[in-house]
Design a protein around this motif. Sequence first.
Motif, PDB file in Angstrom:
ATOM      1  N   VAL A 210     -39.893  26.612 -22.666  1.00 57.12           N
ATOM      2  CA  VAL A 210     -41.210  26.272 -22.127  1.00 57.12           C
ATOM      3  C   VAL A 210     -41.141  26.119 -20.601  1.00 57.12           C
ATOM      4  O   VAL A 210     -42.030  26.587 -19.873  1.00 57.12           O
ATOM      5  N   THR A 211     -40.080  25.491 -20.114  1.00 56.11           N
ATOM      6  CA  THR A 211     -39.923  25.327 -18.671  1.00 56.11           C
ATOM      7  C   THR A 211     -39.778  26.674 -17.977  1.00 56.11           C
ATOM      8  O   THR A 211     -40.377  26.920 -16.922  1.00 56.11           O
ATOM      9  N   ALA A 212     -38.980  27.580 -18.565  1.00 56.47           N
ATOM     10  CA  ALA A 212     -38.794  28.907 -17.970  1.00 56.47           C
ATOM     11  C   ALA A 212     -40.113  29.684 -17.936  1.00 56.47           C
ATOM     12  O   ALA A 212     -40.421  30.366 -16.944  1.00 56.47           O
ATOM     13  N   ILE A 213     -40.902  29.561 -18.999  1.00 60.39           N
ATOM     14  CA  ILE A 213     -42.211  30.226 -19.027  1.00 60.39           C
ATOM     15  C   ILE A 213     -43.126  29.621 -17.963  1.00 60.39           C
ATOM     16  O   ILE A 213     -43.854  30.324 -17.258  1.00 60.39           O
ATOM     17  N   GLY A 214     -43.066  28.279 -17.839  1.00 63.81           N
ATOM     18  CA  GLY A 214     -43.876  27.620 -16.820  1.00 63.81           C
ATOM     19  C   GLY A 214     -43.501  28.058 -15.416  1.00 63.81           C
ATOM     20  O   GLY A 214     -44.368  28.273 -14.560  1.00 63.81           O
ATOM     21  N   VAL A 215     -42.216  28.201 -15.157  1.00 71.66           N
ATOM     22  CA  VAL A 215     -41.763  28.675 -13.845  1.00 71.66           C
ATOM     23  C   VAL A 215     -42.281  30.082 -13.569  1.00 71.66           C
ATOM     24  O   VAL A 215     -42.722  30.401 -12.456  1.00 71.66           O
ATOM     25  N   ARG A 216     -42.237  30.909 -14.610  1.00 71.01           N
ATOM     26  CA  ARG A 216     -42.646  32.307 -14.423  1.00 71.01           C
ATOM     27  C   ARG A 216     -44.126  32.425 -14.107  1.00 71.01           C
ATOM     28  O   ARG A 216     -44.534  33.178 -13.194  1.00 71.01           O
ATOM     29  N   PHE A 217     -44.978  31.690 -14.824  1.00 70.56           N
ATOM     30  CA  PHE A 217     -46.414  31.900 -14.692  1.00 70.56           C
ATOM     31  C   PHE A 217     -47.101  30.892 -13.766  1.00 70.56           C
ATOM     32  O   PHE A 217     -48.126  31.218 -13.162  1.00 70.56           O
ATOM     33  N   LEU A 218     -46.572  29.679 -13.660  1.00 68.32           N
ATOM     34  CA  LEU A 218     -47.204  28.678 -12.806  1.00 68.32           C
ATOM     35  C   LEU A 218     -46.697  28.740 -11.378  1.00 68.32           C
ATOM     36  O   LEU A 218     -47.467  28.532 -10.424  1.00 68.32           O
ATOM     37  N   LEU A 219     -45.419  29.001 -11.207  1.00 66.30           N
ATOM     38  CA  LEU A 219     -44.839  29.058  -9.870  1.00 66.30           C
ATOM     39  C   LEU A 219     -44.593  30.491  -9.406  1.00 66.30           C
ATOM     40  O   LEU A 219     -44.099  30.713  -8.302  1.00 66.30           O
ATOM     41  N   ASP A 220     -44.943  31.463 -10.252  1.00 65.14           N
ATOM     42  CA  ASP A 220     -44.788  32.873  -9.904  1.00 65.14           C
ATOM     43  C   ASP A 220     -43.364  33.200  -9.480  1.00 65.14           C
ATOM     44  O   ASP A 220     -43.119  33.858  -8.478  1.00 65.14           O
ATOM     45  N   GLN A 221     -42.423  32.698 -10.271  1.00 67.92           N
ATOM     46  CA  GLN A 221     -41.010  32.944  -9.995  1.00 67.92           C
ATOM     47  C   GLN A 221     -40.383  33.619 -11.193  1.00 67.92           C
ATOM     48  O   GLN A 221     -40.744  33.357 -12.343  1.00 67.92           O
ATOM     49  N   SER A 222     -39.430  34.484 -10.953  1.00 70.25           N
ATOM     50  CA  SER A 222     -38.806  35.234 -12.029  1.00 70.25           C
ATOM     51  C   SER A 222     -37.935  34.338 -12.895  1.00 70.25           C
ATOM     52  O   SER A 222     -37.609  33.206 -12.527  1.00 70.25           O
ATOM     53  N   SER A 223     -37.532  34.845 -14.033  1.00 68.63           N
ATOM     54  CA  SER A 223     -36.626  34.140 -14.925  1.00 68.63           C
ATOM     55  C   SER A 223     -35.236  34.064 -14.295  1.00 68.63           C
ATOM     56  O   SER A 223     -34.970  34.717 -13.280  1.00 68.63           O
ATOM     57  N   PRO A 224     -34.334  33.272 -14.880  1.00 63.30           N
ATOM     58  CA  PRO A 224     -32.980  33.185 -14.327  1.00 63.30           C
ATOM     59  C   PRO A 224     -32.363  34.566 -14.126  1.00 63.30           C
ATOM     60  O   PRO A 224     -32.336  35.389 -15.045  1.00 63.30           O
ATOM     61  N   ALA A 225     -31.859  34.810 -12.929  1.00 65.48           N
ATOM     62  CA  ALA A 225     -31.322  36.124 -12.588  1.00 65.48           C
ATOM     63  C   ALA A 225     -29.951  36.357 -13.216  1.00 65.48           C
ATOM     64  O   ALA A 225     -29.611  37.478 -13.584  1.00 65.48           O
ATOM     65  N   ASN A 226     -29.173  35.307 -13.318  1.00 65.42           N
ATOM     66  CA  ASN A 226     -27.842  35.396 -13.938  1.00 65.42           C
ATOM     67  C   ASN A 226     -27.923  34.714 -15.299  1.00 65.42           C
ATOM     68  O   ASN A 226     -27.575  33.549 -15.445  1.00 65.42           O
ATOM     69  N   MET A 227     -28.408  35.465 -16.303  1.00 63.38           N
ATOM     70  CA  MET A 227     -28.656  34.862 -17.606  1.00 63.38           C
ATOM     71  C   MET A 227     -27.380  34.374 -18.297  1.00 63.38           C
ATOM     72  O   MET A 227     -27.372  33.267 -18.846  1.00 63.38           O
ATOM     73  N   PRO A 228     -26.272  35.148 -18.299  1.00 61.04           N
ATOM     74  CA  PRO A 228     -25.056  34.612 -18.927  1.00 61.04           C
ATOM     75  C   PRO A 228     -24.578  33.313 -18.269  1.00 61.04           C
ATOM     76  O   PRO A 228     -24.185  32.367 -18.965  1.00 61.04           O
ATOM     77  N   GLY A 229     -24.603  33.270 -16.939  1.00 63.06           N
ATOM     78  CA  GLY A 229     -24.211  32.040 -16.247  1.00 63.06           C
ATOM     79  C   GLY A 229     -25.153  30.898 -16.549  1.00 63.06           C
ATOM     80  O   GLY A 229     -24.729  29.750 -16.702  1.00 63.06           O
ATOM     81  N   PHE A 230     -26.448  31.207 -16.670  1.00 65.42           N
ATOM     82  CA  PHE A 230     -27.445  30.181 -16.973  1.00 65.42           C
ATOM     83  C   PHE A 230     -27.206  29.598 -18.362  1.00 65.42           C
ATOM     84  O   PHE A 230     -27.236  28.379 -18.543  1.00 65.42           O
ATOM     85  N   VAL A 231     -26.968  30.471 -19.349  1.00 62.96           N
ATOM     86  CA  VAL A 231     -26.728  30.002 -20.720  1.00 62.96           C
ATOM     87  C   VAL A 231     -25.467  29.139 -20.773  1.00 62.96           C
ATOM     88  O   VAL A 231     -25.439  28.084 -21.422  1.00 62.96           O
ATOM     89  N   LEU A 232     -24.418  29.580 -20.080  1.00 63.12           N
ATOM     90  CA  LEU A 232     -23.175  28.807 -20.062  1.00 63.12           C
ATOM     91  C   LEU A 232     -23.395  27.445 -19.416  1.00 63.12           C
ATOM     92  O   LEU A 232     -22.948  26.410 -19.945  1.00 63.12           O
ATOM     93  N   ALA A 233     -24.080  27.418 -18.273  1.00 68.97           N
ATOM     94  CA  ALA A 233     -24.343  26.156 -17.582  1.00 68.97           C
ATOM     95  C   ALA A 233     -25.200  25.231 -18.436  1.00 68.97           C
ATOM     96  O   ALA A 233     -24.950  24.014 -18.511  1.00 68.97           O
ATOM     97  N   PHE A 234     -26.199  25.803 -19.121  1.00 66.56           N
ATOM     98  CA  PHE A 234     -27.079  24.998 -19.972  1.00 66.56           C
ATOM     99  C   PHE A 234     -26.301  24.387 -21.128  1.00 66.56           C
ATOM    100  O   PHE A 234     -26.420  23.180 -21.409  1.00 66.56           O
ATOM    101  N   LEU A 235     -25.492  25.195 -21.800  1.00 66.74           N
ATOM    102  CA  LEU A 235     -24.742  24.698 -22.951  1.00 66.74           C
ATOM    103  C   LEU A 235     -23.717  23.641 -22.548  1.00 66.74           C
ATOM    104  O   LEU A 235     -23.545  22.630 -23.245  1.00 66.74           O
TER     105      LEU A 235
END
Length: 245
Positions: free
Chosen positions: A118-143
């Motif tokens: 939900v936060t990523a969707i909010g960033v994309r549409f409310l702040l007009d910013q793209s999704s995480p550019a480094n998705m594997p690094g993002f998933v690793l950092a999140f986990l």
Amino acid sequence: MNALTKLIAVEMKLFVREPVSLFFVFVLPIGLMLVFGLPQRGSSTQGTGQHGELTFLPALALALTIGMLALFTLPMALGVYRERRVLRRLATTPVHPGMLLVAQVVVNLVMGVAGAVVTAIGVRFLLDQSSPANMPGFVLAFLLGVACLFAIGLLIAALAPSARAAQSIGPALFFPLLFLAGAWLPRDQMPTVLARIADYSPLGATVDTLAASWAGDSPALSQLLVLAATAVLGSVLATRFFRWE
């Protein structure tokens, strides 16, 4: 449907019936980004730094969600179960009380992932910013951030003698960690020693690695290792000191 699946389903129903928990997961992160992010929408400042950079805000919002689930919701729920002797009653049935711990972790993890989406969707549409550019690094950092903070939450649940104690210990630890993450004072304005400590604090390292991945950079290996080490240590200590009664 086996016993663990039934427990997870019951715990999920109990979670969604708590408006405060749902607020922490879905409403607060979006509100945080709207308050601080909209004035800077369209700014050319990007990166992994502090306030004013759009990658920092969603990373902080995600860390806020994970931290509240780990340090507020999880310890208090387990403290309530201990006070009401739910774990003791489970011990007299074929269902091992440890399954309830697993169910709690699974439910909070699922809700944390849902909050991240939900936060990523909010960033994309409310702040007009793209999704995480480094998705594997993002998933690793999140986990790793989830594992680190949940391990701390389980340790609080293991040491707190009551639900009220867990309810006090969690916030008492959460707000200093939130300060170290740079929520109120940018880390580049902190004294050098304090800023260095903040970089490797659970929330600080989580925010930095998420922000770096969002901007397309590689998360700092040293911070990832600290998150992993804290997760392992916290889990070992929680297992060692957890009391069923």
